[in-house]
Design an enzyme around this catalytic site. Sequence first.
Site, PDB file in Angstrom:
ATOM      1  N   VAL A   1       0.849  -1.200   0.000  1.00 30.34           N
ATOM      2  CA  VAL A   1       0.000   0.000   0.000  1.00 30.34           C
ATOM      3  C   VAL A   1       0.879   1.242   0.000  1.00 30.34           C
ATOM      4  CG1 VAL A   1      -2.036   1.041   1.071  1.00 30.34           C
ATOM      5  CG2 VAL A   1      -1.303  -1.224   1.778  1.00 30.34           C
TER       6      VAL A   1
ATOM      7  N   GLY B   1       2.877   5.365 -19.138  1.00 31.79           N
ATOM      8  CA  GLY B   1       3.198   4.221 -18.266  1.00 31.79           C
ATOM      9  C   GLY B   1       2.570   4.327 -16.885  1.00 31.79           C
TER      10      GLY B   1
ATOM     11  N   LYS C   1      -6.422  -1.796  -1.094  1.00 32.78           N
ATOM     12  CA  LYS C   1      -5.519  -1.057  -0.194  1.00 32.78           C
ATOM     13  C   LYS C   1      -6.267  -0.569   1.041  1.00 32.78           C
ATOM     14  CE  LYS C   1      -2.559   0.340  -4.034  1.00 32.78           C
ATOM     15  NZ  LYS C   1      -2.372   1.357  -5.061  1.00 32.78           N
TER      16      LYS C   1
END
Length: 440
Positions: free
Chosen positions: A142, A197, A215
């Site tokens: 996370v 990206g 998360k």
Amino acid sequence: MDKEDGKKLPSKEIGIGLLGLGVIGSEVASTLINSSEELEKKVGLPIKLSGVLVKNIEKVRSLNIPKNLLTTDRSVIINNPKIHILVEVIGGTTIAASAVREALQAGIHVITANKELVAKFGSELHDLASANGVAFHYEAAVGGGIPLVATLNRALVASRVTTLRAIINGTTNYILSEMAKNKLSFSKAIKQAQDLGYAEPDPTSDIDGSDAAFKLAILTGIAFDSPINYNDIYKEGIVDLAPNDFVYADELGYSIKLLAIAKRQDDDSIDARVHPVLLNKDTPLAKVDGVLNAIEVSGDLIGQVLLYGEGAGAQPTTNSILSDLVEIARDLSLDNVAIHSHQNEQKHNLYPSNQITVRYYIRMLVSDEPGVMSKITQVLAQKTISIASVIQRETSASNKLAEVVIMTHKAIENELHESITELKKVIGVKDVATVIRLEE
Ligand SMILES: NC(=O)c1ccc[n+]([C@@H]2O[C@H](COP(=O)([O-])OP(=O)(O)OC[C@H]3O[C@@H](n4cnc5c(N)ncnc54)[C@H](OP(=O)(O)O)[C@@H]3O)[C@@H](O)[C@H]2O)c1
């Protein structure tokens, strides 16, 4: 031999097994090889990369790694008595879950960067680690390089956390920032994120909120000392947002962010959800732009703490993996690894998301003719939802349509949804395009 009570204890050096040699695995391997002297100084024993699992051994790699370290058979690594710590950076849960289970059972400490693995199997893997007297760490799962797990587990452990609000998906934060600043459509913003990206070729788990929910499940489990099932977290993605929403939000004094939220309720249940929100432009979280992540933690002793930084990328993620690795290795060098027991965890109920009470932004397309607004007001009034402000804009004189944006006062979520269903039936209401919750 290095084994005692099922646990592997190093004598002269600490052996590392690496599962995966992709974006993250390559950076971890190169740091282990190139910074071995610094690591040895920090730990007190040499740290040695002793085996690497890959899918394709013949693949051409930019990293110059001895070929004899590579294997496609994970048992070679797990059964190697000189491997004390395993770093899992394959991703997904099929191979990763089996390999991590086998390693823990073999008395190997495990570090993973895999949020999906921790969100889905974290409780089971913690229990397995405790039962085998080894550590299971996942700082990198996370927030990339932001030390969230260590901060919640250690630095803030004395505070009773009441609220956690986080921008924990850099891809969506980049897309929303571009839609707001450069007025890009959703499809153009996502294409730009892919070209740079920042987004995967298949960005589904980012844009539908799943990645943030994984998360949030991990962070909530630590912050509230309570494992929660990520499937139970209410989630909504960003695909329905349009450029106009950012224009109106700005006019009203707000930014739009995909926020992961966990709040302790009066009855001790946890309200956990992931969805786009309107945030007052002056608040610190509203100013977090681009691929950056930020997590705001509120608690009784700490007031409010904000952690901010790079939430992904090979180097920040490697920093988090190595922080876990050095911690375990230091303890190993003293033969004293801290095993976190999760026996005392309390199971909190999740607060029903249809009962939350917040203010709403509603954007509609309506016929630009007398009487429509009063019908809309009546529908909302039937559920005692009152209007705080209205913006009405003609879209073009020729089609006689107007865009109406309503900010409501506080309303209960399920009543708001019932009103939206009714609004869609009103003659003159062509579309209820967007509904966004206001996070105050
Ligand atoms: N990328 C980031 O910024 C980032 C940030 C934080 C956390 N993470 C997490 O880190 C983990 C790895 O991400 P990544 O971006 O490094 O992935 P990646 O570039 O796709 O690398 C995956 C690696 O795993 C190996 N692998 C895949 N399937 C395998 C199999 N069946 N058997 C053996 N090896 C296999 C691949 O081998 P080959 O090389 O032979 O193909 C490759 O080396 C994921 O859990 C991800 O969520 C990533």
